[in-house]
Design a protein around this motif. Structure first.
Motif, short mmCIF file in Angstrom:
data_model
loop_
_atom_site.label_atom_id
_atom_site.label_comp_id
_atom_site.label_asym_id
_atom_site.label_seq_id
_atom_site.Cartn_x
_atom_site.Cartn_y
_atom_site.Cartn_z
N VAL A 84 0.84 -1.21 0.00
CA VAL A 84 0.00 0.00 0.00
C VAL A 84 0.87 1.25 0.00
O VAL A 84 0.59 2.23 -0.71
CB VAL A 84 -0.94 -0.01 1.22
N ARG A 87 2.20 1.64 -3.44
CA ARG A 87 1.16 2.01 -4.41
C ARG A 87 0.79 3.48 -4.31
O ARG A 87 0.60 4.16 -5.32
CB ARG A 87 -0.07 1.13 -4.19
N GLU A 88 0.67 3.98 -3.08
CA GLU A 88 0.23 5.37 -2.86
C GLU A 88 1.39 6.33 -2.67
O GLU A 88 1.17 7.53 -2.45
CB GLU A 88 -0.69 5.43 -1.64
N SER A 89 2.63 5.83 -2.75
CA SER A 89 3.83 6.66 -2.57
C SER A 89 3.77 7.44 -1.26
O SER A 89 3.96 8.66 -1.21
CB SER A 89 4.00 7.63 -3.75
N LEU A 90 3.49 6.72 -0.19
CA LEU A 90 3.34 7.36 1.12
C LEU A 90 4.69 7.54 1.79
O LEU A 90 5.51 6.61 1.81
CB LEU A 90 2.44 6.50 2.02
N LEU A 123 -7.23 10.97 0.63
CA LEU A 123 -6.15 10.01 0.87
C LEU A 123 -6.61 8.91 1.81
O LEU A 123 -6.25 7.74 1.63
CB LEU A 123 -4.93 10.74 1.45
N ARG A 126 -8.51 6.41 -0.26
CA ARG A 126 -7.64 5.62 -1.15
C ARG A 126 -6.87 4.57 -0.36
O ARG A 126 -6.74 3.42 -0.79
CB ARG A 126 -6.67 6.53 -1.89
N ILE A 127 -6.36 4.95 0.81
CA ILE A 127 -5.59 4.00 1.62
C ILE A 127 -6.49 2.88 2.11
O ILE A 127 -6.11 1.70 2.11
CB ILE A 127 -4.91 4.72 2.79
N ALA A 130 -7.09 0.55 -0.72
CA ALA A 130 -5.86 -0.17 -1.07
C ALA A 130 -5.56 -1.26 -0.05
O ALA A 130 -5.15 -2.38 -0.42
CB ALA A 130 -4.70 0.81 -1.18
#
Length: 279
Positions: A84, A87-90, A123, A126-127, A130
């Motif tokens: 995750v 994927r989300e570039s956290l 966000l 989305r998280i 995901a």
């Protein structure tokens, strides 16, 4: 120590009210300094896809239900969260992201609720979605296999996370109510304590508390100015003149009109009206 009276409470309530208002204002200010957080929740349903008989289905349901806590622990594991993050570039580690995730599995069900908190409502949604997708893949990959090679546990997304319209924290209204209540109790309690510990004589009630002598009367303040002190001559119909007449009547009753009577008029400090009262 002073006794608590209704008059004391009447004197305290403006202070208590002011303390409550001050507490509410402080709570509002502090709430504005806190970064708002939003929550989004995705919901998964777990089922055992093995067996066709009623007995098999019952055993499968019991097995899946017993594994729900284990599946919940998997949600915050690196196996689920690391993909995750990529994927989300956290800019977070899996441990930091896990602190933003909460998992709930209602008892007696095979439903899992995955809730994510974030300063951005989009966000957070989305998280949450995901994580639900990665959780589904992780569970189906580690669950027991059928002879065909398919997973015996099937995970379905039954509710996607959506961006929240309102922040769940800070709750400004609740904080203001709590701040107002604390300020009311704190300031009111302090003022009440000061009043109860106050030993000064301020009223006829205070005199009755410290002495058994009869209270003869009270003269209200007289306006300052030349000739104003002789209120019985200058303004015999005023309220101050009525105070003097009340004092006169009480003196006659207290002395039973005996003659002669010697009176001493005294005060704590100068300028309080001893001469005026005596005259």
């Amino acid at each position: 120590m002073s006794r608590l009276s209704f008059r004391t409470l009447l004197r305290i309530w403006p202070w208590a009210l002011g303390g409550g208002l001050m507490g509410a204002v402080v709570a509002y200010g502090l709430s504005q300094l806190v970064t708002p957080l939003y929550q989004s929740t995705s919901v998964l349903y777990y089922a055992l896809s093995f067996g066709n008989t009623a007995s098999d289905l019952s055993q499968g349901s019991s097995y899946t239900e017993s594994q729900m806590l284990s599946f919940g622990e998997l949600v915050t594991s690196q196996r689920v969260l690391d993909p995750v993050i990529q994927r989300e570039s956290l800019p977070l580690t899996s441990h930091e992201l896990a602190n933003q995730v909460s998992v709930a599995t209602p008892r007696g069900t095979m439903i899992m609720q995955i809730t994510v908190s974030s300063a951005s409502p989009e966000l957070a949604a989305r998280i949450a979605n995901a994580i639900a997708d990665e959780q589904r893949q992780a569970v189906e990959s580690i669950a027991p296999r059928k002879e065909s090679g398919d997973s015996t546990v099937t995970v379905r997304l039954i509710e996607e996370g959506v961006p929240a319209a309102y922040a769940y924290t800070p709750n400004t209204r609740l904080n203001m109510l709590l701040g107002g209540f604390v300020g009311l109790i704190l300031v009111g309690g302090i003022v009440l304590l000061v009043r109860l510990l106050d030993q000064r004589i301020k009223s006829s009630e205070d005199l009755n508390r410290v002495t058994q002598r009869p209270f003869l009367g009270a003269i209200r303040d007289i306006e300052q100015g030349e000739g104003q002190a002789m209120v019985m001559l200058q303004d015999p119909t005023s309220l101050v003149a009525e105070d003097f007449r009340q004092l006169q009547a009480n003196l006659r009753y207290a002395t039973m009109s005996k003659q002669p009577v010697v009176l001493v008029v005294s005060s704590a400090v100068s300028g309080e009206g001893k001469s005026t009262i005596a005259i």
